[in-house]
Design a protein around this motif. Structure first.
Motif, PDB file in Angstrom:
ATOM      1  N   LEU A 110       0.832  -1.205   0.000  1.00 34.03           N
ATOM      2  CA  LEU A 110       0.000   0.000   0.000  1.00 34.03           C
ATOM      3  C   LEU A 110       0.866   1.254   0.000  1.00 34.03           C
ATOM      4  O   LEU A 110       0.536   2.249  -0.662  1.00 34.03           O
ATOM      5  N   GLY A 111       1.982   1.208   0.724  1.00 39.01           N
ATOM      6  CA  GLY A 111       2.900   2.341   0.709  1.00 39.01           C
ATOM      7  C   GLY A 111       3.412   2.622  -0.690  1.00 39.01           C
ATOM      8  O   GLY A 111       3.483   3.780  -1.125  1.00 39.01           O
ATOM      9  N   GLN A 112       3.761   1.564  -1.409  1.00 45.45           N
ATOM     10  CA  GLN A 112       4.241   1.735  -2.782  1.00 45.45           C
ATOM     11  C   GLN A 112       3.135   2.276  -3.686  1.00 45.45           C
ATOM     12  O   GLN A 112       3.379   3.135  -4.545  1.00 45.45           O
ATOM     13  N   MET A 113       1.906   1.790  -3.477  1.00 44.95           N
ATOM     14  CA  MET A 113       0.789   2.244  -4.293  1.00 44.95           C
ATOM     15  C   MET A 113       0.570   3.749  -4.111  1.00 44.95           C
ATOM     16  O   MET A 113       0.420   4.501  -5.082  1.00 44.95           O
ATOM     17  N   TYR A 114       0.584   4.203  -2.859  1.00 45.56           N
ATOM     18  CA  TYR A 114       0.377   5.626  -2.599  1.00 45.56           C
ATOM     19  C   TYR A 114       1.583   6.459  -3.045  1.00 45.56           C
ATOM     20  O   TYR A 114       1.424   7.630  -3.420  1.00 45.56           O
ATOM     21  N   ALA A 146       1.457   9.601  -5.769  1.00 49.57           N
ATOM     22  CA  ALA A 146       1.937  10.882  -5.237  1.00 49.57           C
ATOM     23  C   ALA A 146       1.202  11.297  -3.964  1.00 49.57           C
ATOM     24  O   ALA A 146       1.115  12.483  -3.652  1.00 49.57           O
ATOM     25  N   GLN A 147       0.702  10.309  -3.226  1.00 43.89           N
ATOM     26  CA  GLN A 147       0.108  10.576  -1.911  1.00 43.89           C
ATOM     27  C   GLN A 147       1.203  10.285  -0.876  1.00 43.89           C
ATOM     28  O   GLN A 147       1.206   9.265  -0.196  1.00 43.89           O
ATOM     29  N   TYR A 148       2.134  11.228  -0.786  1.00 48.97           N
ATOM     30  CA  TYR A 148       3.401  10.961  -0.123  1.00 48.97           C
ATOM     31  C   TYR A 148       3.274  10.802   1.390  1.00 48.97           C
ATOM     32  O   TYR A 148       3.986   9.982   1.986  1.00 48.97           O
ATOM     33  N   GLU A 184       4.534   7.445   3.238  1.00 50.89           N
ATOM     34  CA  GLU A 184       5.555   7.433   4.287  1.00 50.89           C
ATOM     35  C   GLU A 184       5.036   6.760   5.553  1.00 50.89           C
ATOM     36  O   GLU A 184       5.742   5.954   6.177  1.00 50.89           O
ATOM     37  N   SER A 185       3.796   7.059   5.919  1.00 49.81           N
ATOM     38  CA  SER A 185       3.218   6.456   7.118  1.00 49.81           C
ATOM     39  C   SER A 185       3.141   4.937   6.997  1.00 49.81           C
ATOM     40  O   SER A 185       3.481   4.205   7.934  1.00 49.81           O
ATOM     41  N   LEU A 186       2.724   4.449   5.837  1.00 46.62           N
ATOM     42  CA  LEU A 186       2.603   3.002   5.631  1.00 46.62           C
ATOM     43  C   LEU A 186       3.969   2.324   5.611  1.00 46.62           C
ATOM     44  O   LEU A 186       4.143   1.240   6.184  1.00 46.62           O
ATOM     45  N   ALA A 214      13.633   5.350  -1.345  1.00 43.20           N
ATOM     46  CA  ALA A 214      13.215   5.798  -2.680  1.00 43.20           C
ATOM     47  C   ALA A 214      12.183   6.915  -2.580  1.00 43.20           C
ATOM     48  O   ALA A 214      12.191   7.866  -3.379  1.00 43.20           O
ATOM     49  N   LEU A 215      11.292   6.811  -1.597  1.00 40.13           N
ATOM     50  CA  LEU A 215      10.318   7.884  -1.377  1.00 40.13           C
ATOM     51  C   LEU A 215      11.037   9.178  -1.004  1.00 40.13           C
ATOM     52  O   LEU A 215      10.756  10.246  -1.571  1.00 40.13           O
ATOM     53  N   TYR A 216      11.970   9.092  -0.062  1.00 35.64           N
ATOM     54  CA  TYR A 216      12.714  10.284   0.348  1.00 35.64           C
ATOM     55  C   TYR A 216      13.502  10.866  -0.829  1.00 35.64           C
ATOM     56  O   TYR A 216      13.598  12.090  -0.985  1.00 35.64           O
ATOM     57  N   GLN A 217      14.054  10.001  -1.652  1.00 37.60           N
ATOM     58  CA  GLN A 217      14.808  10.481  -2.812  1.00 37.60           C
ATOM     59  C   GLN A 217      13.900  11.255  -3.765  1.00 37.60           C
ATOM     60  O   GLN A 217      14.273  12.324  -4.263  1.00 37.60           O
ATOM     61  N   ASP A 218      12.697  10.722  -4.011  1.00 39.71           N
ATOM     62  CA  ASP A 218      11.763  11.414  -4.902  1.00 39.71           C
ATOM     63  C   ASP A 218      11.335  12.765  -4.334  1.00 39.71           C
ATOM     64  O   ASP A 218      10.973  13.678  -5.088  1.00 39.71           O
TER      65      ASP A 218
END
Length: 343
Positions: free
Chosen positions: A208-212, A216-218, A222-224, A252-256
């Motif tokens: 789910l974290g990857q899906m969000y 772009a529901q960052y 991050e929470s997931l 990867a999220l932080y990098q984006d």
């Protein structure tokens, strides 16, 4: 020896996230079968499959592969199709298309009961997705889910597996509005079936974290990811490959989001975990180097990125050969880094 009762015990231990106890029970079953029946008896082969199941539950894929292969080599297991399907699933998790194709073909050549036919469809769907055959993948995965919905209890955890695989197919196809509810259904089934710190609960949180992240529901992503990270840390430990995978996703999220100082230590921690478990000549260790090189390149640090990417390329060439697609990807990445240095 009542293997059915032992399987029930192991299933309960798995749901409770007590994999150490499950491993003891399976190991005892193998030893008892070996001493009481001998290695050429079907009971021994069936006990080996139980042990392979526990290793697979624990994400110890190499040991699961070896134990299933041993059971298959004995040619005494009463359900050869079951062993072939289980071994295929491990090779899918390992990302080995040659072995997947071999064992899928073998499974298609034996008589399968209804449950094993469903597993074959599931494996065929995942293999088709690995090969980029989107239409075939969707057909097989939908067949597997539909049949499981018709034959299993509505709360059976195997339904979550089919829901997840079909969600991955939709994600691959870019139909995210279809993927999200499937991931959510899988998560809810797992929450009801497993202990809160179970690795499959963490897997669904990360899905789910990857899906969000893609949507772009960052904040939600991050929470997931953080929930998945805490679940694995508390349930399996911070030195596991599962934990490394979640670190990579969060990095990867932080990098984006250009949060580079937060991303780099996560990539490095994940890389260190892989080095301990796999060594520094394994393709998955090289993949960690790829991620770090990409981060360095994103920050304009192409001098360090060049060395990191070259290291990854050297490992892949040695492990996979010069014609492998992953080698081509690393060459492409290295070319972009050199271009950055030239500008």
């Amino acid at each position: 020896m009542d293997l059915a009762a032992i399987r029930t015990q192991i299933t309960k231990l798995d749901c409770a996230n007590q994999h150490g106890e499950a491993l003891k029970a399976a190991g005892k079953a193998v030893n008892t079968a070996q001493n009481s029946h001998g290695e050429q008896d079907p009971v021994f082969a069936a006990a080996l499959v139980l042990l392979g199941d526990v290793y697979h539950m624990m994400n110890n894929l190499d040991k699961a592969k070896d134990v299933y292969a041993w059971a298959l080599s004995l040619n005494t297991h009463p359900n050869r199709g079951q062993v072939l399907n289980k071994l295929t699933a491990v090779y899918l998790d390992l990302g080995d298309p040659q072995q997947v194709e071999k064992h899928v073909t073998d499974a298609m050549g034996v008589s399968l009961d209804e449950a094993e036919q469903i597993w074959l469809w599931d494996n065929q769907g995942r293999f088709a997705l690995m090969q980029g055959r989107r239409e075939d993948a969707g057909t097989y995965l939908q067949q597997a889910l539909t049949q499981r919905q018709q034959t299993l209890d509505a709360k059976h955890p195997d339904l979550a597996l089919s829901l997840r695989h079909l969600a991955q197919w939709h994600q691959y196809c870019g139909t995210y509005q279809e993927a999200e509810p499937l991931y959510m259904q899988a998560f809810r089934l797992r929450i009801s079936a497993y202990a809160k710190k179970h690795p499959l609960v963490a897997q669904s949180l990360a899905d789910l974290g990857q899906m969000y992240h893609i949507l772009a529901q960052y904040d939600e992503s991050e929470s997931l990811y953080e929930q998945a990270r805490a679940t694995v840390a508390d349930g399996q430990g911070r030195d596991t490959l599962r934990y490394a995978s979640i670190l990579d996703s969060l990095a990867a999220l932080y990098q984006d989001l250009s949060r580079y100082p937060e991303a780099e230590p996560l990539y490095r921690e994940a890389m260190a975990i892989r080095e301990v478990h796999l060594g520094n000549k394994h393709p998955d260790f090289a993949a960690s180097l790829d991620r770090l090189a990409h981060l360095q390149h994103s920050q304009g640090d192409d001098n360090n990125a060049k060395g990191t990417q070259q290291w990854a390329l050297d490992i892949k060439r040695q492990a996979l050969g010069n014609k492998h697609l992953d080698v081509a990807d690393s060459l492409d990445n290295l070319g972009r880094i050199w271009q950055g240095l030239a500008e």
